[in-house]
Design an enzyme around this catalytic site. Sequence first.
Site, short mmCIF file in Angstrom:
data_model
loop_
_atom_site.label_atom_id
_atom_site.label_comp_id
_atom_site.label_asym_id
_atom_site.label_seq_id
_atom_site.Cartn_x
_atom_site.Cartn_y
_atom_site.Cartn_z
N SER A 58 7.08 -5.29 2.50
CA SER A 58 7.52 -4.11 2.11
C SER A 58 8.67 -3.30 2.70
O SER A 58 9.68 -4.06 2.62
CB SER A 58 6.33 -3.00 2.24
OG SER A 58 6.39 -1.73 1.70
N ASP A 107 -0.11 -5.96 -6.61
CA ASP A 107 0.53 -4.86 -5.88
C ASP A 107 0.73 -3.57 -6.67
O ASP A 107 1.20 -3.65 -7.85
CB ASP A 107 2.00 -5.26 -5.52
CG ASP A 107 2.62 -4.67 -4.63
OD1 ASP A 107 2.46 -3.40 -4.51
OD2 ASP A 107 3.50 -5.01 -4.12
N HIS A 158 -0.88 -5.04 -2.04
CA HIS A 158 0.83 -4.78 -1.48
C HIS A 158 0.82 -5.36 -0.11
O HIS A 158 2.00 -5.80 0.55
CB HIS A 158 1.01 -3.62 -1.49
CG HIS A 158 2.53 -3.01 -1.16
ND1 HIS A 158 3.42 -3.54 -1.70
CD2 HIS A 158 2.81 -2.26 0.06
CE1 HIS A 158 4.51 -3.06 -1.13
NE2 HIS A 158 4.07 -2.44 -0.19
#
Length: 310
Positions: free
Chosen positions: A116, A244, A274
Amino acid sequence: MTERAPIHVGTGEPILLLHPFMMSQNVWKKVVPLIAGMDPADPSAALDVADPSASLDVADPSARAAGRYEVYAPTMPGHNGGVKGHRFLDTAELADDMERRLDALGWDTAHIVGNSLGGWVAFELQRRGRARTLTGIAPAGGWSRYTPAKFEIVGKFLAGFPVWLFTLAFRQQVLKLPFTRYLAHFPISASPDRLSDDDLVDIIDDVTHCPAYYQLLVKSLLTPGLLELAEAQCPTHLVICEKDRVLPHPRFTRHFTQHLPESTTITHLDDVGHIPMFEAPQRVADLIVDFVDRYASPAREDPPREALGG
């Protein structure tokens, strides 16, 4: 906010692990021993980094049998256990901090893995010539200055502002509420049962000690995302998490799949959310090691696979 020593274990080629937005080095504590080749039966393989005094640093070769990789997982500025950042953080400042850490370790380059926000910072470090290889797990930053995707992701986090304030006010007491596990899993895992009680404690602790929540959101509105991806100068691995909900495929991966070099390895990791390190630490460790092994020195005797399986 108390500054916390990074997780730092193993011997061999250097691997830098970068955590997601609002989280900390905690997300890697199940994965680090697997990458470093630590014996699961060894008590030191069970990392407990919630207490700064309990952070594990066994990079000294005499601390355990030599492995293939030396693994370093710090907490970025503005996050739980990281150094204090400026009033409005951005990815350039986060990358600056990581470069200072690499310099302190004597690492000119490292195999860099980021999830991320950590993936966005990893690409920034690659641009600065600090990456031997790059693995981006559900990386952020896949947008330009005015791409709707950027405003969508900022909107998602702003929509969660009341929940953040509630969690900030009640902290670990929210664990007693019946809906906490559901709310926590939505941006993290594929299903609520994938998060253990210990995971929830770590997540709440990270979320309630994260001034970067508002700092990065404000700055991201004013800055572009990742540019010049086609100029990547090191072997690159894009990992797409199929469940995700934060940066769902293909809307938030299109920038990467269209602009990264054709040589980029792309892995679709099925049935994970995620932040897959919570729910699938072995799978995450395997995909990292399998890719890095291709380019680590000395090279493996067996030929590299053409593509990694999910």
